[in-house]
Design a protein around this motif. Sequence first.
Motif, PDB file in Angstrom:
ATOM      1  N   VAL A   9       0.860  -1.183   0.000  1.00  0.00           N
ATOM      2  CA  VAL A   9       0.000   0.000   0.000  1.00  0.00           C
ATOM      3  C   VAL A   9       0.897   1.235   0.000  1.00  0.00           C
ATOM      4  O   VAL A   9       1.575   1.525   0.988  1.00  0.00           O
ATOM      5  CB  VAL A   9      -0.937   0.026   1.220  1.00  0.00           C
ATOM      6  CG1 VAL A   9      -1.746   1.328   1.247  1.00  0.00           C
ATOM      7  CG2 VAL A   9      -1.878  -1.172   1.189  1.00  0.00           C
ATOM      8  N   ILE A  10       0.921   1.926  -1.113  1.00  0.00           N
ATOM      9  CA  ILE A  10       1.719   3.155  -1.221  1.00  0.00           C
ATOM     10  C   ILE A  10       0.900   4.323  -0.680  1.00  0.00           C
ATOM     11  O   ILE A  10      -0.299   4.418  -0.909  1.00  0.00           O
ATOM     12  CB  ILE A  10       2.134   3.382  -2.681  1.00  0.00           C
ATOM     13  CG1 ILE A  10       3.099   2.274  -3.117  1.00  0.00           C
ATOM     14  CG2 ILE A  10       2.770   4.755  -2.877  1.00  0.00           C
ATOM     15  CD1 ILE A  10       3.476   2.318  -4.574  1.00  0.00           C
ATOM     16  N   GLY A  17      -4.784   5.729   1.799  1.00  0.00           N
ATOM     17  CA  GLY A  17      -3.831   4.649   2.020  1.00  0.00           C
ATOM     18  C   GLY A  17      -3.870   4.112   3.434  1.00  0.00           C
ATOM     19  O   GLY A  17      -3.831   2.892   3.649  1.00  0.00           O
ATOM     20  N   SER A  18      -3.968   5.016   4.418  1.00  0.00           N
ATOM     21  CA  SER A  18      -3.998   4.568   5.814  1.00  0.00           C
ATOM     22  C   SER A  18      -5.242   3.734   6.087  1.00  0.00           C
ATOM     23  O   SER A  18      -5.194   2.704   6.774  1.00  0.00           O
ATOM     24  CB  SER A  18      -3.961   5.774   6.762  1.00  0.00           C
ATOM     25  OG  SER A  18      -5.084   6.622   6.570  1.00  0.00           O
ATOM     26  N   ARG A  19      -6.361   4.148   5.535  1.00  0.00           N
ATOM     27  CA  ARG A  19      -7.611   3.424   5.751  1.00  0.00           C
ATOM     28  C   ARG A  19      -7.616   2.085   5.011  1.00  0.00           C
ATOM     29  O   ARG A  19      -8.128   1.079   5.515  1.00  0.00           O
ATOM     30  CB  ARG A  19      -8.791   4.294   5.311  1.00  0.00           C
ATOM     31  CG  ARG A  19      -9.029   5.505   6.224  1.00  0.00           C
ATOM     32  CD  ARG A  19     -10.002   6.494   5.599  1.00  0.00           C
ATOM     33  NE  ARG A  19     -10.432   7.502   6.555  1.00  0.00           N
ATOM     34  CZ  ARG A  19      -9.729   8.607   6.847  1.00  0.00           C
ATOM     35  NH1 ARG A  19      -8.552   8.825   6.254  1.00  0.00           N
ATOM     36  NH2 ARG A  19     -10.200   9.488   7.725  1.00  0.00           N
ATOM     37  N   THR A  20      -7.039   2.072   3.817  1.00  0.00           N
ATOM     38  CA  THR A  20      -6.970   0.823   3.057  1.00  0.00           C
ATOM     39  C   THR A  20      -6.055  -0.179   3.745  1.00  0.00           C
ATOM     40  O   THR A  20      -6.405  -1.357   3.899  1.00  0.00           O
ATOM     41  CB  THR A  20      -6.484   1.103   1.628  1.00  0.00           C
ATOM     42  OG1 THR A  20      -7.401   1.990   0.978  1.00  0.00           O
ATOM     43  CG2 THR A  20      -6.370  -0.181   0.824  1.00  0.00           C
ATOM     44  N   ALA A  21      -4.873   0.267   4.188  1.00  0.00           N
ATOM     45  CA  ALA A  21      -3.942  -0.613   4.891  1.00  0.00           C
ATOM     46  C   ALA A  21      -4.580  -1.170   6.157  1.00  0.00           C
ATOM     47  O   ALA A  21      -4.450  -2.367   6.466  1.00  0.00           O
ATOM     48  CB  ALA A  21      -2.658   0.138   5.225  1.00  0.00           C
ATOM     49  N   ALA A  22      -5.279  -0.313   6.897  1.00  0.00           N
ATOM     50  CA  ALA A  22      -5.916  -0.752   8.144  1.00  0.00           C
ATOM     51  C   ALA A  22      -6.995  -1.791   7.872  1.00  0.00           C
ATOM     52  O   ALA A  22      -7.120  -2.785   8.607  1.00  0.00           O
ATOM     53  CB  ALA A  22      -6.499   0.445   8.883  1.00  0.00           C
ATOM     54  N   ARG A  30      -1.836  -9.868   4.512  1.00  0.00           N
ATOM     55  CA  ARG A  30      -0.477  -9.368   4.662  1.00  0.00           C
ATOM     56  C   ARG A  30      -0.361  -8.020   3.958  1.00  0.00           C
ATOM     57  O   ARG A  30      -0.717  -7.892   2.784  1.00  0.00           O
ATOM     58  CB  ARG A  30       0.532 -10.343   4.054  1.00  0.00           C
ATOM     59  CG  ARG A  30       0.630 -11.670   4.776  1.00  0.00           C
ATOM     60  CD  ARG A  30       1.688 -12.533   4.114  1.00  0.00           C
ATOM     61  NE  ARG A  30       1.795 -13.831   4.736  1.00  0.00           N
ATOM     62  CZ  ARG A  30       2.601 -14.796   4.304  1.00  0.00           C
ATOM     63  NH1 ARG A  30       3.359 -14.574   3.232  1.00  0.00           N
ATOM     64  NH2 ARG A  30       2.645 -15.955   4.927  1.00  0.00           N
ATOM     65  N   VAL A  31       0.146  -7.034   4.663  1.00  0.00           N
ATOM     66  CA  VAL A  31       0.228  -5.675   4.131  1.00  0.00           C
ATOM     67  C   VAL A  31       1.625  -5.115   4.373  1.00  0.00           C
ATOM     68  O   VAL A  31       2.153  -5.201   5.485  1.00  0.00           O
ATOM     69  CB  VAL A  31      -0.819  -4.747   4.796  1.00  0.00           C
ATOM     70  CG1 VAL A  31      -0.713  -3.332   4.225  1.00  0.00           C
ATOM     71  CG2 VAL A  31      -2.226  -5.296   4.612  1.00  0.00           C
ATOM     72  N   ARG A  32       2.198  -4.542   3.338  1.00  0.00           N
ATOM     73  CA  ARG A  32       3.414  -3.747   3.460  1.00  0.00           C
ATOM     74  C   ARG A  32       2.997  -2.288   3.324  1.00  0.00           C
ATOM     75  O   ARG A  32       2.479  -1.878   2.284  1.00  0.00           O
ATOM     76  CB  ARG A  32       4.440  -4.133   2.397  1.00  0.00           C
ATOM     77  CG  ARG A  32       5.004  -5.537   2.603  1.00  0.00           C
ATOM     78  CD  ARG A  32       5.869  -6.005   1.452  1.00  0.00           C
ATOM     79  NE  ARG A  32       7.090  -5.240   1.294  1.00  0.00           N
ATOM     80  CZ  ARG A  32       8.202  -5.418   2.022  1.00  0.00           C
ATOM     81  NH1 ARG A  32       8.226  -6.338   2.980  1.00  0.00           N
ATOM     82  NH2 ARG A  32       9.271  -4.704   1.805  1.00  0.00           N
ATOM     83  N   ALA A  33       3.175  -1.517   4.390  1.00  0.00           N
ATOM     84  CA  ALA A  33       2.694  -0.132   4.451  1.00  0.00           C
ATOM     85  C   ALA A  33       3.834   0.811   4.080  1.00  0.00           C
ATOM     86  O   ALA A  33       4.780   1.012   4.843  1.00  0.00           O
ATOM     87  CB  ALA A  33       2.185   0.185   5.849  1.00  0.00           C
ATOM     88  N   ALA A  34       3.753   1.376   2.886  1.00  0.00           N
ATOM     89  CA  ALA A  34       4.848   2.180   2.344  1.00  0.00           C
ATOM     90  C   ALA A  34       4.620   3.672   2.568  1.00  0.00           C
ATOM     91  O   ALA A  34       3.547   4.199   2.286  1.00  0.00           O
ATOM     92  CB  ALA A  34       5.000   1.908   0.848  1.00  0.00           C
ATOM     93  N   SER A  35       5.652   4.332   3.077  1.00  0.00           N
ATOM     94  CA  SER A  35       5.621   5.786   3.250  1.00  0.00           C
ATOM     95  C   SER A  35       7.052   6.298   3.209  1.00  0.00           C
ATOM     96  O   SER A  35       8.007   5.522   3.298  1.00  0.00           O
ATOM     97  CB  SER A  35       4.956   6.172   4.577  1.00  0.00           C
ATOM     98  OG  SER A  35       5.712   5.683   5.666  1.00  0.00           O
ATOM     99  N   ARG A  36       7.208   7.605   3.081  1.00  0.00           N
ATOM    100  CA  ARG A  36       8.560   8.163   2.963  1.00  0.00           C
ATOM    101  C   ARG A  36       9.403   7.890   4.197  1.00  0.00           C
ATOM    102  O   ARG A  36      10.620   7.765   4.109  1.00  0.00           O
ATOM    103  CB  ARG A  36       8.488   9.669   2.700  1.00  0.00           C
ATOM    104  CG  ARG A  36       8.105  10.022   1.270  1.00  0.00           C
ATOM    105  CD  ARG A  36       8.341  11.486   0.982  1.00  0.00           C
ATOM    106  NE  ARG A  36       7.531  12.343   1.816  1.00  0.00           N
ATOM    107  CZ  ARG A  36       6.308  12.744   1.508  1.00  0.00           C
ATOM    108  NH1 ARG A  36       5.746  12.345   0.383  1.00  0.00           N
ATOM    109  NH2 ARG A  36       5.628  13.531   2.319  1.00  0.00           N
ATOM    110  N   ARG A  37       8.781   7.810   5.363  1.00  0.00           N
ATOM    111  CA  ARG A  37       9.535   7.563   6.600  1.00  0.00           C
ATOM    112  C   ARG A  37       9.391   6.132   7.113  1.00  0.00           C
ATOM    113  O   ARG A  37       9.942   5.792   8.151  1.00  0.00           O
ATOM    114  CB  ARG A  37       9.093   8.541   7.690  1.00  0.00           C
ATOM    115  CG  ARG A  37       9.397   9.997   7.356  1.00  0.00           C
ATOM    116  CD  ARG A  37       8.953  10.929   8.466  1.00  0.00           C
ATOM    117  NE  ARG A  37       9.265  12.301   8.175  1.00  0.00           N
ATOM    118  CZ  ARG A  37       8.523  13.111   7.421  1.00  0.00           C
ATOM    119  NH1 ARG A  37       7.412  12.645   6.874  1.00  0.00           N
ATOM    120  NH2 ARG A  37       8.886  14.360   7.206  1.00  0.00           N
TER     121      ARG A  37
END
Length: 282
Positions: A9-10, A17-22, A30-37
């Motif tokens: 999830v980019i 994105g936050s709501r979709t990942a959650a 299984r979720v990989r939560a992608a963000s700049r930090r």
Amino acid sequence: MTATSTTLVIGATGTTGSRTAARLAAAGHRVRAASRRGTPVPGAEPVRFDWYDPATHAAALGGADRVYLVPPVGDPGPAAVMLPFLRLARACGVRRAVLLSSSAVPEDGPAVGQVHRALPDLFGQWAVLRPSWFMQNFTGTHVHAAGIREEGVIRTATGDGRIGFVDAEDIAAVAARALTDAHAPDTDLVLTGPEALSHDDIAAAVTGVTVRPVEHRRLTREQMRDLLSAQMPPAFAALLADMDHAISQGAEDRVTDTVLRVTGRPPGSFRALLEREAERRG
């Protein structure tokens, strides 16, 4: 979705994105939560990802076979960075891609429309979510929300134009289904809320729930462009001002049944969102 499937999830700390990942994590995916930090997201594996840093791309993919794509914010030409990533994603084993676009940008349209056009040739399973304007623009960190909090003013060049504002929770619900259903929709999904509202209607609704006067201040397209240019790249500010003008001409005066059709429940209303926010804040 198989037991070994992993979704990247980019934009996993952003509005959709936050709501979709959650949602995916809560359902046991299984979720990989992608963000700049590489910020942690409950139930997901945090990974660092920056559209403008190709060195982060392969590592972020990390065995994912599907991806939720949120374009780089404020970039009027996102295809330049997105298409090389998508070709890499396909080479790394991604089979399904779900792209967040906009109801105002059709396939072959400007900006993310070029990415929309490319998806069918890159992936066997794909979907493009084209939501209307977010209801959360009036409650979060958006310029409209800041104007409401700080001045009691919403500034637009939309005139009397109406929009089928949509709750980000409903966008995430559709995204989660598009990412996990046995058969991807392979289609163009225009998402709206249950009613089309003008910004005068929005101001009146916020006033009614918060009991604080809010007004819609009407600007010209040029005034809107100049206002936004102080906060974002001029080309993107001009694009948004042009969208406001199109709204004033009726371009977004519509509602769809997509949320109900995909999720099995009707979309939430703007008033329901305001009441939910008021209850959350106590």
